[in-house]
Design a protein around this motif. Structure first.
Motif, PDB file in Angstrom:
ATOM      1  N   ALA A   1      -2.697 -41.483   1.515  1.00  0.00           N
ATOM      2  CA  ALA A   1      -1.813 -41.932   0.574  1.00  0.00           C
ATOM      3  C   ALA A   1      -2.474 -41.902  -0.790  1.00  0.00           C
ATOM      4  CB  ALA A   1      -1.584 -43.484   0.732  1.00  0.00           C
ATOM      5  N   ILE A   2      -1.290 -41.673  -1.854  1.00  0.00           N
ATOM      6  CA  ILE A   2      -1.948 -41.549  -3.325  1.00  0.00           C
ATOM      7  C   ILE A   2      -1.135 -42.824  -3.881  1.00  0.00           C
ATOM      8  CG2 ILE A   2      -2.316 -39.182  -3.283  1.00  0.00           C
ATOM      9  CD1 ILE A   2       0.380 -39.014  -5.148  1.00  0.00           C
ATOM     10  N   ILE A   3      -1.480 -43.038  -5.124  1.00  0.00           N
ATOM     11  CA  ILE A   3      -1.188 -44.044  -6.041  1.00  0.00           C
ATOM     12  C   ILE A   3      -0.673 -43.421  -7.395  1.00  0.00           C
ATOM     13  CG2 ILE A   3      -1.572 -45.975  -7.621  1.00  0.00           C
ATOM     14  CD1 ILE A   3      -2.545 -47.628  -5.302  1.00  0.00           C
TER      15      ILE A   3
ATOM     16  N   LYS B   1       2.904 -47.438  -8.550  1.00  0.00           N
ATOM     17  CA  LYS B   1       2.336 -48.690  -9.220  1.00  0.00           C
ATOM     18  C   LYS B   1       2.832 -49.078 -10.678  1.00  0.00           C
ATOM     19  CE  LYS B   1      -2.165 -50.868 -10.976  1.00  0.00           C
ATOM     20  NZ  LYS B   1      -3.349 -50.587 -11.441  1.00  0.00           N
ATOM     21  N   THR B   2       3.818 -49.948 -10.650  1.00  0.00           N
ATOM     22  CA  THR B   2       4.549 -50.248 -12.123  1.00  0.00           C
ATOM     23  C   THR B   2       3.669 -51.450 -12.677  1.00  0.00           C
ATOM     24  OG1 THR B   2       5.941 -51.944 -11.123  1.00  0.00           O
ATOM     25  CG2 THR B   2       6.730 -49.706 -10.741  1.00  0.00           C
TER      26      THR B   2
ATOM     27  N   ASP C   1       5.844 -51.515  -6.124  1.00  0.00           N
ATOM     28  CA  ASP C   1       5.506 -52.907  -6.427  1.00  0.00           C
ATOM     29  C   ASP C   1       6.520 -53.604  -7.118  1.00  0.00           C
ATOM     30  OD1 ASP C   1       5.267 -51.555  -8.706  1.00  0.00           O
ATOM     31  OD2 ASP C   1       3.092 -52.514  -9.174  1.00  0.00           O
ATOM     32  N   THR C   2       7.803 -53.266  -6.621  1.00  0.00           N
ATOM     33  CA  THR C   2       9.016 -54.047  -7.167  1.00  0.00           C
ATOM     34  C   THR C   2      10.034 -54.316  -6.197  1.00  0.00           C
ATOM     35  OG1 THR C   2      10.348 -52.079  -7.433  1.00  0.00           O
ATOM     36  CG2 THR C   2       8.736 -52.642  -9.400  1.00  0.00           C
ATOM     37  N   PRO C   3      11.065 -55.081  -6.470  1.00  0.00           N
ATOM     38  CA  PRO C   3      11.974 -55.359  -5.302  1.00  0.00           C
ATOM     39  C   PRO C   3      12.723 -54.110  -4.960  1.00  0.00           C
ATOM     40  CG  PRO C   3      12.345 -56.725  -7.219  1.00  0.00           C
ATOM     41  CD  PRO C   3      11.592 -55.697  -7.739  1.00  0.00           C
ATOM     42  N   SER C   4      12.984 -53.150  -5.334  1.00  0.00           N
ATOM     43  CA  SER C   4      13.425 -51.995  -4.952  1.00  0.00           C
ATOM     44  C   SER C   4      13.176 -50.805  -5.523  1.00  0.00           C
ATOM     45  CB  SER C   4      15.075 -52.222  -5.209  1.00  0.00           C
ATOM     46  OG  SER C   4      15.902 -50.930  -4.954  1.00  0.00           O
TER      47      SER C   4
ATOM     48  N   LEU D   1      -1.743 -53.153  -5.458  1.00  0.00           N
ATOM     49  CA  LEU D   1      -1.971 -51.891  -5.805  1.00  0.00           C
ATOM     50  C   LEU D   1      -3.054 -51.765  -6.703  1.00  0.00           C
ATOM     51  CD1 LEU D   1       1.674 -50.319  -5.539  1.00  0.00           C
ATOM     52  CD2 LEU D   1       0.011 -50.438  -3.596  1.00  0.00           C
ATOM     53  N   ASP D   2      -3.327 -52.550  -7.478  1.00  0.00           N
ATOM     54  CA  ASP D   2      -4.399 -52.631  -8.531  1.00  0.00           C
ATOM     55  C   ASP D   2      -5.946 -52.732  -7.751  1.00  0.00           C
ATOM     56  OD1 ASP D   2      -4.124 -55.266  -7.626  1.00  0.00           O
ATOM     57  OD2 ASP D   2      -4.778 -56.116  -9.259  1.00  0.00           O
ATOM     58  N   GLN D   3      -5.825 -52.854  -6.567  1.00  0.00           N
ATOM     59  CA  GLN D   3      -7.242 -52.806  -5.987  1.00  0.00           C
ATOM     60  C   GLN D   3      -7.525 -51.519  -5.284  1.00  0.00           C
ATOM     61  OE1 GLN D   3      -8.076 -56.129  -3.327  1.00  0.00           O
ATOM     62  NE2 GLN D   3      -6.407 -57.311  -4.565  1.00  0.00           N
ATOM     63  N   LEU D   4      -6.381 -50.290  -5.531  1.00  0.00           N
ATOM     64  CA  LEU D   4      -6.790 -49.099  -4.800  1.00  0.00           C
ATOM     65  C   LEU D   4      -6.959 -47.982  -5.855  1.00  0.00           C
ATOM     66  CD1 LEU D   4      -3.750 -49.302  -2.310  1.00  0.00           C
ATOM     67  CD2 LEU D   4      -6.129 -49.690  -1.814  1.00  0.00           C
ATOM     68  N   PRO D   5      -7.656 -47.067  -5.391  1.00  0.00           N
ATOM     69  CA  PRO D   5      -7.879 -45.767  -6.266  1.00  0.00           C
ATOM     70  C   PRO D   5      -6.723 -44.685  -6.239  1.00  0.00           C
ATOM     71  CG  PRO D   5      -8.883 -45.516  -4.068  1.00  0.00           C
ATOM     72  CD  PRO D   5      -8.386 -46.818  -4.187  1.00  0.00           C
ATOM     73  N   ALA D   6      -6.735 -43.660  -7.082  1.00  0.00           N
ATOM     74  CA  ALA D   6      -5.611 -43.017  -7.049  1.00  0.00           C
ATOM     75  C   ALA D   6      -5.336 -42.126  -6.079  1.00  0.00           C
ATOM     76  CB  ALA D   6      -5.753 -42.176  -8.280  1.00  0.00           C
ATOM     77  N   LYS D   7      -6.516 -41.969  -5.136  1.00  0.00           N
ATOM     78  CA  LYS D   7      -6.231 -41.021  -3.798  1.00  0.00           C
ATOM     79  C   LYS D   7      -7.522 -41.565  -2.698  1.00  0.00           C
ATOM     80  CE  LYS D   7      -8.593 -37.042  -5.575  1.00  0.00           C
ATOM     81  NZ  LYS D   7      -8.411 -35.451  -5.482  1.00  0.00           N
ATOM     82  N   ASP D   8      -7.696 -40.743  -1.861  1.00  0.00           N
ATOM     83  CA  ASP D   8      -8.733 -40.921  -0.960  1.00  0.00           C
ATOM     84  C   ASP D   8      -8.666 -42.234  -0.117  1.00  0.00           C
ATOM     85  OD1 ASP D   8      -9.677 -38.326  -1.467  1.00  0.00           O
ATOM     86  OD2 ASP D   8     -10.931 -39.183  -3.013  1.00  0.00           O
TER      87      ASP D   8
END
Length: 261
Positions: A103-105, A144-145, A196-199, A228-235
């Motif tokens: 996954a990625i963010i 991530k919004t 990270d939103t309702p839709s 999502l703030d606890q995750l890196p952009a990738k890896d």
């Protein structure tokens, strides 16, 4: 045979991020609790837990049992492709390999802070690629919004704390632009997406075009994704397992991320 295949699949996913044993490996829960504060669409009643037993029995042992009632779409959940496209996969038909993967963010927090009805566009993904390389085919893309910080404040999170059909027109939150969805499907061949939103469609959507595009292509959608703030952009990798509701249009989902410490 399916269990063996799944074990091999998970082992293959976690090796790229350095996992050989559980120590040295980090798990992040991307799921909100289901309780009286869980946010649902304004037309839904929400999550209800009824305690049936809680205490010591006449025979001396402790016993707890509850029952719950919930809509398919609320809290951290999966939208099955059939939710917005006839003839596509129901939640029980989604292949496990579409729910598990690298996954990625893509972080659009700044854009959404300036405009709460922001829609993520192709340029946002291209900007991500400038720093991190091309989004690999078969990725799970998480958006991530920054709206996760507003959970459980309905007014800040959804734009309104009103209930009922009239409140739907007052919804205001970010989402993915249909052009962005088309690009991810056709140019990057993603297999799932979350936000990270309702839709996945922004709050003011009337036609839910992004849902339609993703549904048509059998792309499962994860909504109200937490932490999502606890995750890196990738890896890192994601495992998202919805309740297996036969013919369901969606289901509550436990989502976790795995990465090296």
């Amino acid at each position: 045979m399916k269990k063996i295949y799944l074990a091999i699949l998970i082992a293959g996913l976690i090796q790229p991020v350095g996992f050989s044993q559980f120590e040295g490996y980090k798990f992040i829960d991307l799921t909100y609790d289901f309780d009286e504060n869980t946010i649902f669409w304004p037309t839904e009643e929400g999550f209800k837990l009824t305690v049936q037993s809680f205490g010591h029995t006449e025979k001396g042992f402790f016993y707890a049992a509850n029952k719950f009632c919930t809509a398919e779409h609320g809290g951290t959940h999966t939208d099955a492709p059939i939710h917005f496209y006839e003839g596509r996969q129901s939640v029980d038909e989604i292949p496990l390999e579409n729910l598990i993967g690298k996954a990625i963010i893509v972080d659009v927090t700044m854009q959404c802070a300036e405009h709460r009805d922001y829609r993520v566009v192709v340029e946002d993904f291209l900007d991500w690629e400038e720093s991190h390389g091309e989004i690999p085919a078969g990725s799970i893309v998480l958006i991530k919004t920054g709206f996760g910080e507003f959970w459980t404040d309905r007014k800040l999170y959804m734009g309104t704390d009103e209930r009922g059909i009239e409140a739907v027109n007052k919804l205001s939150f970010p989402g993915l632009h249909p052009h962005g969805a088309e690009w991810l499907v056709n140019e990057r061949k993603i297999k799932a997406i979350g936000i990270d939103t309702p839709s996945i469609d922004y709050g003011k959507s009337q036609l839910f075009e992004t849902h339609v595009i993703l549904g048509n292509n059998n792309i499962p959608i994860f909504e109200n994704v937490a932490n999502l703030d606890q995750l890196p952009a990738k890896d890192f990798s994601v495992i998202a397992l919805p309740m297996k509701i036969k013919a369901g249009s969606g289901a509550p989902t436990r989502i976790i991320a795995l990465m090296s410490k």
